[in-house]
Design a protein around this motif. Structure first.
Motif, short mmCIF file in Angstrom:
data_model
loop_
_atom_site.label_atom_id
_atom_site.label_comp_id
_atom_site.label_asym_id
_atom_site.label_seq_id
_atom_site.Cartn_x
_atom_site.Cartn_y
_atom_site.Cartn_z
N GLY A 90 0.79 -1.23 0.00
CA GLY A 90 0.00 0.00 0.00
C GLY A 90 0.82 1.28 0.00
N TRP A 91 2.08 1.21 -0.40
CA TRP A 91 2.91 2.42 -0.45
C TRP A 91 2.83 3.03 -1.83
CZ3 TRP A 91 8.09 2.89 2.46
CH2 TRP A 91 7.88 2.67 3.82
N TYR A 92 3.00 4.31 -1.90
CA TYR A 92 3.00 5.03 -3.16
C TYR A 92 3.86 6.26 -3.01
CZ TYR A 92 -0.45 7.56 -0.43
OH TYR A 92 -1.08 8.22 0.57
N ASP A 93 4.22 6.85 -4.15
CA ASP A 93 5.02 8.07 -4.15
C ASP A 93 4.07 9.26 -4.20
OD1 ASP A 93 6.84 10.09 -4.43
OD2 ASP A 93 7.52 9.50 -6.43
N PRO A 94 3.98 10.05 -3.12
CA PRO A 94 3.03 11.16 -3.11
C PRO A 94 3.29 12.17 -4.23
CG PRO A 94 4.06 10.91 -0.95
CD PRO A 94 4.72 9.94 -1.88
N LYS A 95 4.53 12.28 -4.67
CA LYS A 95 4.85 13.24 -5.73
C LYS A 95 4.29 12.82 -7.09
CE LYS A 95 8.94 14.78 -3.36
NZ LYS A 95 10.21 14.29 -2.94
N SER A 96 4.00 11.55 -7.26
CA SER A 96 3.48 11.08 -8.54
C SER A 96 1.96 11.18 -8.63
CB SER A 96 3.91 9.63 -8.79
OG SER A 96 3.25 8.78 -7.87
N LEU A 97 1.31 11.55 -7.53
CA LEU A 97 -0.14 11.62 -7.52
C LEU A 97 -0.65 12.93 -8.10
CD1 LEU A 97 -0.83 10.18 -3.96
CD2 LEU A 97 -1.03 9.00 -6.13
N ASP A 98 -1.88 12.89 -8.60
CA ASP A 98 -2.55 14.09 -9.10
C ASP A 98 -2.79 15.05 -7.94
OD1 ASP A 98 -5.66 15.19 -9.94
OD2 ASP A 98 -4.01 15.41 -11.35
N TRP A 99 -2.80 16.32 -8.24
CA TRP A 99 -2.98 17.35 -7.21
C TRP A 99 -4.29 17.15 -6.44
CZ3 TRP A 99 -0.16 20.69 -4.69
CH2 TRP A 99 -0.78 21.70 -3.96
N GLU A 100 -5.32 16.69 -7.11
CA GLU A 100 -6.64 16.52 -6.48
C GLU A 100 -6.73 15.26 -5.62
OE1 GLU A 100 -9.04 18.84 -6.60
OE2 GLU A 100 -7.61 20.03 -7.73
N SER A 104 -2.18 12.87 -1.82
CA SER A 104 -0.99 13.53 -2.33
C SER A 104 -0.27 14.39 -1.30
CB SER A 104 -1.34 14.40 -3.55
OG SER A 104 -2.22 15.44 -3.17
N ASN A 105 -0.89 14.67 -0.17
CA ASN A 105 -0.22 15.52 0.81
C ASN A 105 0.14 14.79 2.10
OD1 ASN A 105 -2.69 15.18 1.91
ND2 ASN A 105 -3.13 17.35 2.25
N ARG A 106 0.15 13.46 2.08
CA ARG A 106 0.56 12.73 3.29
C ARG A 106 1.19 11.40 2.91
NH1 ARG A 106 -5.24 11.98 3.32
NH2 ARG A 106 -5.69 9.77 3.27
N ARG A 107 1.96 10.88 3.83
CA ARG A 107 2.61 9.58 3.61
C ARG A 107 1.57 8.47 3.72
NH1 ARG A 107 6.46 9.03 0.84
NH2 ARG A 107 6.86 7.02 1.77
N PRO A 108 1.76 7.40 3.00
CA PRO A 108 0.81 6.28 3.08
C PRO A 108 0.90 5.58 4.42
CG PRO A 108 2.68 5.71 1.74
CD PRO A 108 2.83 7.17 2.08
N VAL A 109 -0.21 4.99 4.82
CA VAL A 109 -0.26 4.20 6.04
C VAL A 109 -0.04 2.76 5.65
CG1 VAL A 109 -1.71 3.47 7.96
CG2 VAL A 109 -1.84 5.81 7.11
N VAL A 110 0.85 2.07 6.34
CA VAL A 110 1.10 0.67 6.04
C VAL A 110 0.19 -0.16 6.92
CG1 VAL A 110 2.81 -1.17 6.06
CG2 VAL A 110 3.48 1.13 5.42
N ASP A 111 -0.62 -1.01 6.29
CA ASP A 111 -1.54 -1.86 7.01
C ASP A 111 -0.80 -3.12 7.45
OD1 ASP A 111 -3.65 -3.23 8.05
OD2 ASP A 111 -4.77 -3.41 6.18
N PRO A 112 -0.67 -3.36 8.76
CA PRO A 112 0.10 -4.51 9.22
C PRO A 112 -0.56 -5.85 8.90
CG PRO A 112 -0.94 -3.40 11.07
CD PRO A 112 -1.20 -2.56 9.86
N ASP A 113 -1.83 -5.86 8.49
CA ASP A 113 -2.52 -7.11 8.20
C ASP A 113 -2.21 -7.65 6.81
OD1 ASP A 113 -5.46 -5.91 9.92
OD2 ASP A 113 -3.71 -6.97 10.68
N HIS A 114 -1.48 -6.88 5.99
CA HIS A 114 -1.19 -7.35 4.62
C HIS A 114 0.17 -7.90 4.53
CE1 HIS A 114 -4.88 -6.08 2.78
NE2 HIS A 114 -4.79 -4.95 3.44
#
Length: 114
Positions: A90-100, A104-114
């Motif tokens: 569930g990680w992604y690069d916030p800089k690659s996301l669309d402005w909307e 895009s303005n926060r770090r992803p949360v890692v779900d420990p169940d996955h």
């Protein structure tokens, strides 16, 4: 993603996801005339079970060693494999996301169940 962004918990999630990604690769083998699919064994060749055990260890020194082992392994993986692993956790690069995009303005949360 740089190695410094992994801590013990996120490295454990990533190693488990990497193990699943590599095990999903199958190979065709002929056994006694029958063609069978064999699950990928690259995870064992890369010593992922050992890294997982170290990251889950009760000893801080072992956990740090597991993190170091993973950080050495991570850059050697192909970009496609790294992308699959990051997608699974569930990680992604916030800089690659669309402005909307709300993410895009926060770090992803890692779900420990996955």
């Amino acid at each position: 993603m740089d190695n410094e962004e992994f801590d013990i918990e996120t490295a454990l999630d990533a190693v488990a996801a990497l193990n699943r990604v590599l095990a999903a690769r199958t190979h065709r083998r002929k056994v006694m005339g029958q063609e069978v699919l064999i699950p990928g064994q690259l995870g064992e060749a890369l010593q992922l079970p050992q890294i997982i055990r170290r990251l889950q260890s009760k000893q801080a020194r072992q956990r740090e060693q597991g993190l170091e082992d993973f950080q050495e392994l991570w850059p050697t993986l192909s970009p496609a494999t790294r992308e699959k692993v990051l997608d699974k956790i569930g990680w992604y690069d916030p800089k690659s996301l669309d402005w909307e995009d709300k993410r895009s303005n926060r770090r992803p949360v890692v779900d420990p169940d996955h």
